[in-house]
Design an enzyme around this catalytic site. Structure first.
Site, PDB file in Angstrom:
ATOM      1  N   GLU A  40      19.360  64.447  18.579  1.00 44.66           N
ATOM      2  CA  GLU A  40      18.824  63.729  17.426  1.00 44.66           C
ATOM      3  C   GLU A  40      17.339  63.439  17.637  1.00 44.66           C
ATOM      4  OE1 GLU A  40      19.551  62.388  14.345  1.00 44.66           O
ATOM      5  OE2 GLU A  40      17.651  61.310  14.457  1.00 44.66           O
ATOM      6  N   ASP A  44      24.572  69.189  11.214  1.00 48.89           N
ATOM      7  CA  ASP A  44      24.416  68.368  10.008  1.00 48.89           C
ATOM      8  C   ASP A  44      22.930  68.082   9.814  1.00 48.89           C
ATOM      9  OD1 ASP A  44      24.762  66.649   7.909  1.00 48.89           O
ATOM     10  OD2 ASP A  44      25.674  65.025   9.062  1.00 48.89           O
ATOM     11  N   CYS A 103      23.828  69.091   2.972  1.00 45.46           N
ATOM     12  CA  CYS A 103      23.661  68.223   1.798  1.00 45.46           C
ATOM     13  C   CYS A 103      22.850  68.944   0.730  1.00 45.46           C
ATOM     14  CB  CYS A 103      23.044  66.889   2.187  1.00 45.46           C
ATOM     15  SG  CYS A 103      21.584  67.035   3.187  1.00 45.46           S
TER      16      CYS A 103
HETATM   17  C1  LIG Z   1      21.879  64.450   7.522  1.00 41.85           C
HETATM   18  S1  LIG Z   1      21.480  63.397   8.910  1.00 41.85           S
HETATM   19  C2  LIG Z   1      22.953  63.585   9.858  1.00 41.85           C
HETATM   20  C3  LIG Z   1      23.320  62.418  10.724  1.00 41.85           C
HETATM   21  C4  LIG Z   1      24.722  62.394  11.311  1.00 41.85           C
HETATM   22  N1  LIG Z   1      25.249  63.696  11.596  1.00 41.85           N
HETATM   23  C5  LIG Z   1      25.670  61.589  10.435  1.00 41.85           C
HETATM   24  O1  LIG Z   1      26.575  62.123   9.790  1.00 41.85           O
HETATM   25  O2  LIG Z   1      25.522  60.351  10.398  1.00 41.85           O
HETATM   26  C6  LIG Z   1      20.274  64.363   9.714  1.00 41.85           C
HETATM   27  C7  LIG Z   1      19.750  63.764  10.992  1.00 41.85           C
HETATM   28  O3  LIG Z   1      18.868  64.709  11.579  1.00 41.85           O
HETATM   29  C8  LIG Z   1      17.785  64.026  12.201  1.00 41.85           C
HETATM   30  N2  LIG Z   1      16.685  65.018  12.342  1.00 41.85           N
HETATM   31  C9  LIG Z   1      15.755  65.378  11.430  1.00 41.85           C
HETATM   32  N3  LIG Z   1      14.959  66.361  11.914  1.00 41.85           N
HETATM   33  C10 LIG Z   1      15.401  66.638  13.176  1.00 41.85           C
HETATM   34  C11 LIG Z   1      14.989  67.562  14.197  1.00 41.85           C
HETATM   35  N4  LIG Z   1      13.959  68.392  14.007  1.00 41.85           N
HETATM   36  N5  LIG Z   1      15.686  67.572  15.349  1.00 41.85           N
HETATM   37  C12 LIG Z   1      16.734  66.727  15.560  1.00 41.85           C
HETATM   38  N6  LIG Z   1      17.160  65.827  14.632  1.00 41.85           N
HETATM   39  C13 LIG Z   1      16.510  65.775  13.439  1.00 41.85           C
HETATM   40  C14 LIG Z   1      17.524  62.853  11.294  1.00 41.85           C
HETATM   41  O4  LIG Z   1      16.858  61.801  11.971  1.00 41.85           O
HETATM   42  C15 LIG Z   1      18.953  62.469  10.854  1.00 41.85           C
HETATM   43  O5  LIG Z   1      19.500  61.485  11.699  1.00 41.85           O
END
Ligand SMILES: C[S@@+](CC[C@H](N)C(=O)[O-])C[C@H]1O[C@@H](n2cnc3c(N)ncnc32)[C@H](O)[C@@H]1O
Length: 499
Positions: free
Chosen positions: A348, A396, A423
């Site tokens: 994350e 995700d 999404c």
């Molecule tokens: C759609 S959310 C999914 C969160 C989790 N799977 C849930 O269901 O609660 C996407 C997540 O990806 C993280 N994120 C965004 N860009 C990222 C990156 N380049 N590398 C890792 N994580 C990232 C965001 O901070 C967010 O927490």
């Protein structure tokens, strides 16, 4: 066809943005507020090469699936798009959109799409809401001496107007949130607007009050976050404390943010009163929620989604799982909680979310999970050095999809089972990711065929490339390991060719 033309259109389906889709000789027109089955007169408001946009001027024929919208603000508020369409019909259109994506973007002939799962609640389901301050009436005039003058009237707190984002609809109640959140919204709105401060103006980037953000758990406990521009000390908010007590607010934050966009997490987030977190339960696991952490906005809906992930993984050998873009660890931890033999590595971006994920794991008594903070595309190589083999990927990503580097690294890992949660399924990238990661076996077959083709044509560089791909897909740990069963079919063919 040109801007300003009025056409009679039949709405055929719904687009991803919620607009009705009509066609004139295969040319697509997105009709704002149009519902499938309607025949309408609409004026073309924008014409581009690939499509046009139109606004309804008259409904000639209604559709039997149209219903009375529950909310009085429906249409003017930019929040809900389909409240006037039977829920069953909304579901069938969403399912059709997934099929369409797989057919048109991923080029699958008959995509095996499972029946859509519905939300347990249609109203009052949201655990998070972001209200914006602004003016309900904004207009712009030219004076006699050719100067532009803004008129901002009726300061309020509500949602942005549909298609007019600088203005705010004066909301008195939202049907998507609980009665508890509606009460807090009304009282906090009254308190803020009674102070001698201007609301924020999106056009001029001036004013004090910006947003009121709320999150609520199943117990009705509320985390409140009031967003303003800078300029007032903490003491300014002291007179708010009695109201927070009266409303039984569990946790209150203040965020100071001067940026021109509305992405308040970039501001200075300060704890003001009550607890620093609220806690929510999902499928028997407990998760803490802080102001900026990602948490699915429909808790009961998230339980349906996560149960589906558990069901999909039930019969798959999945001892080691990579939970990419894991947020506060929710999906991985419900999976790890359902089967303690599984090991989950979560990745994350946000360090605060990873700290929450680690705390959540302790709270849930899980020792089979570990987390890494950083950009997936950057830290994946390091993680893969430590943990070279995963049985399953859970992906995700944020709405924009994966970074191309992360996509490449994952596809090279050759993991055969992937749960991809999207999404935004309409993005080309999103579907490319899905296709690439979920059809490894098909890719392998394609590679065999191409390999045999290129032997025939003696294309050595292509040959080497395919060999590398084959190797990565089948046995990433040993270079060109022809003892792997996955190579049997290819080996037999090669033996025949070279005999
Ligand atoms: C759609 S959310 C999914 C969160 C989790 N799977 C849930 O269901 O609660 C996407 C997540 O990806 C993280 N994120 C965004 N860009 C990222 C990156 N380049 N590398 C890792 N994580 C990232 C965001 O901070 C967010 O927490």
């Amino acid at each position: 066809m040109k801007t300003g033309d009025i056409l009679e259109l039949t709405i055929e389906s719904l687009g991803f943005g919620g607009e009705g889709v009509a066609k004139v000789e295969d040319f697509v027109i997105f009709v704002k507020g149009g519902l499938p089955g309607q025949v309408v007169k609409a004026v073309i408001s924008k014409k581009k090469k690939s499509h046009a946009e139109a606004r309804i001027t008259e409904i000639i024929k209604r559709t039997p699936e149209e219903i009375e919208a529950k909310c009085a603000h429906f249409g003017s508020c930019g929040g809900c798009k389909w409240q006037n369409l039977l829920y069953e019909k909304q579901l069938s259109f969403k399912q059709q959109q997934v099929t369409d994506c797989l057919e048109h973007i991923a080029k699958m002939k008959t995509p095996p799409v499972l029946p859509i799962l519905s939300s347990p609640q249609q109203f009052g389901y949201r655990n998070k809401v972001e209200f914006s301050f602004g003016y309900a009436n904004m207009s712009i005039d030219k004076t006699d001496d050719e100067k532009w003058v803004y008129h901002d009237e009726d300061p309020t707190l509500g949602f942005h107007k549909a298609g007019k984002w600088e203005s705010v609809v004066n909301i008195d109640h939202c049907d998507l949130i609980s009665e508890g959140m509606n009460t807090v919204f009304t009282r906090i709105k009254e308190w803020c607007l009674s102070q001698d401060k201007d609301v924020y103006n999106q056009k001029t980037n001036q004013g004090f009050w910006r947003q009121v953000v709320m999150r609520e758990n199943h117990k009705g406990e509320i985390l409140l976050n009031i967003v303003t521009t800078t300029g007032e000390p903490f003491e300014f908010f002291e007179s708010l404390r009695p109201l927070l007590v009266e409303l039984n607010i569990q946790s209150c934050f203040l965020t100071f943010f001067d940026g021109v966009n509305s992405y308040w997490p970039d501001g200075l987030i300060q704890h003001f009163a009550g607890d620093e977190f609220i806690f929510e339960e999902v499928l028997g696991q407990t998760f803490c929620i802080s102001p900026e952490s990602f948490f699915q906005t429909n808790t009961k809906g998230a339980e349906v989604l996560y149960s589906e992930v558990i069901r999909l993984l039930k019969d798959v050998p999945s001892k080691s799982i990579l939970d990419l873009y894991c947020g506060t660890g929710t999906i991985g931890q419900v999976v790890a909680g359902a089967d303690k033999k599984k090991h989950i590595i979560g990745v994350e971006l946000l360090e605060s979310a990873v700290e929450d994920a680690e705390d959540n794991a302790k709270r849930n008594g899980l020792e089979n999970v570990a987390y890494f903070a950083g950009k997936a595309e950057k830290i994946l190589p390091e993680i893969l050095e430590q943990f070279p083999k995963f049985d399953v990927l859970i992906i995700d990503p944020p709405r924009a999809g994966m970074h191309p580097k992360a996509r490449k690294l994952l596809s090279e890992m050759g993991v055969k089972n992937c749960v991809y949660i999207s999404c935004n399924p309409s993005t080309k990238d999103g579907y490319f990711e899905t296709l690439l990661l979920s059809t490894v076996d098909d890719n392998l077959k394609k590679c065999y065929d191409e390999f045999l083709d290129c032997i025939e044509f003696k294309n050595k560089s292509h040959h080497k490339y395919i060999m590398e791909q084959l190797h990565k897909l089948t046995s990433p740990e040993k270079p060109y390991d022809f003892s792997s069963d996955n190579f049997k079919e290819l080996k037999d063919k090669l033996i025949k060719i070279f005999q």
